[in-house]
Design an enzyme around this catalytic site. Structure first.
Site, mmCIF file in Angstrom:
data_model
loop_
_atom_site.group_PDB
_atom_site.id
_atom_site.type_symbol
_atom_site.label_atom_id
_atom_site.label_comp_id
_atom_site.label_asym_id
_atom_site.label_seq_id
_atom_site.Cartn_x
_atom_site.Cartn_y
_atom_site.Cartn_z
ATOM 1 C CE LYS A 51 1.015 1.341 4.362
ATOM 2 N NZ LYS A 51 1.666 2.855 4.924
ATOM 3 C CG ASP A 99 -0.491 -0.410 9.079
ATOM 4 O OD1 ASP A 99 -1.466 0.496 9.262
ATOM 5 O OD2 ASP A 99 0.495 -0.117 8.694
#
Length: 297
Positions: free
Chosen positions: A11, A137
């Site tokens: 990401k 995360d």
């Protein structure tokens, strides 16, 4: 099902703001996360021998409880009293310690794979709850796509897919400790915060120009100071035609957006490689939510 092969996608942060600090030392965040089409490959298969075996193509990577992927398999093995063993082969291609959530992505993907391989029957939301116990995360790395993340990163609001755009990613030859970056961060010293609400509006409107103009990351105030190469990479990308460039997460990876200009992104890649500022340089694209967790075989 005896085996499964999966992709663990990385990401970038289109914007990252810190709005407070809790008594326990954790920071309250507001950030927009975006999956990119770079990934580690993970191959999992059942074994008659009980226990977890993890191997990797990276010789120095821990392959025991020091690895989030191993801990993900252990968590579900223990909770569901899985009697069979599992062999996990992790092929790392995402930059390590780079602000791209590579470890969290591997962890999330092993949770997903264990659920499928051993038919545990957990929903994605149930996997996300378990993933949060392993890292802040991890829930996003199970959701993927475009999302507004708040709290410590676990409060997720799904957003529409962003418009397609060439993305140049460059990781300089330095490694950054996320823990140390947050320890050094001083909220009162931040003079300008990214417009997270404006970023969300631009995404909902499909306005790529608006997305580019609102990119910002308050952690650059720490990591850029310690590693000036980050500023050099951002400047190099902008001169080469990027609409904007930003550090991802706590760094040191830098990404630049090249709307409708893939050739410029490729030229910038070659220039950066030639300059020696970064050894890991890729031209990729944003990856839509519907394609983010998938079997290869």
């Amino acid at each position: 099902m005896q085996q499964i092969r999966l992709k663990a996608y990385g990401k970038v942060n289109l914007c990252l703001d810190i709005v407070g600090k809790r008594d326990n030392g954790y920071h309250d965040l507001r950030m927009v996360m975006q999956t990119v089409n770079l990934y580690d490959s993970i191959y999992m298969k059942k074994s008659e021998n009980p226990g977890i075996t993890l191997t990797s193509n990276v010789s120095w990577l821990p392959c025991d409880e020091g690895n989030l992927a191993w801990r993900a398999a252990k968590l579900l093995t223990d909770e569901f009293a899985v009697t069979e063993g599992v062999e996990i082969s992790l092929y790392k291609y995402l930059p390590v310690a780079a602000g791209m959530a590579g470890g969290s992505a591997d962890c999330a993907t092993v949770l997903f794979g264990m659920n499928r391989l051993f038919e545990l029957g957990l929903s994605r939301q149930e996997l996300m709850v378990r993933g949060l116990t392993l890292g802040s995360d991890v829930p996003y790395c199970l959701m993927r796509g475009t999302a507004l993340a708040e709290g410590i990163g676990e409060q997720l609001t799904r957003l529409p897919d962003v418009p397609s755009c060439p993305v140049l990613i460059a990781k300089p030859p330095v490694s950054v400790s996320t823990k140390e970056v947050y320890q050094k961060f001083r909220l009162p010293e931040v003079r300008e915060h990214p417009d997270v609400n404006g970023m969300v509006r631009a995404i909902r409107e499909g306005n790529l120009d608006g997305i580019c103009s609102r990119m910002g990351n308050v952690l650059e105030t720490v990591t850029e100071r310690d590693y000036p190469v980050i500023r050099e990479l951002k400047d190099r990308m902008k001169v080469a035609g990027a609409a904007n460039a930003l550090m991802s997460g706590s760094g040191p990876t830098v990404f630049g957006l090249f709307p409708e200009n893939a050739k410029a992104a490729e030229r910038a890649k070659e220039e950066i490689l030639g300059s020696g500022l970064a050894r890991q340089v890729y031209v990729t694209e944003f990856f839509p939510m519907k394609s983010t967790v998938q079997e290869v075989e």
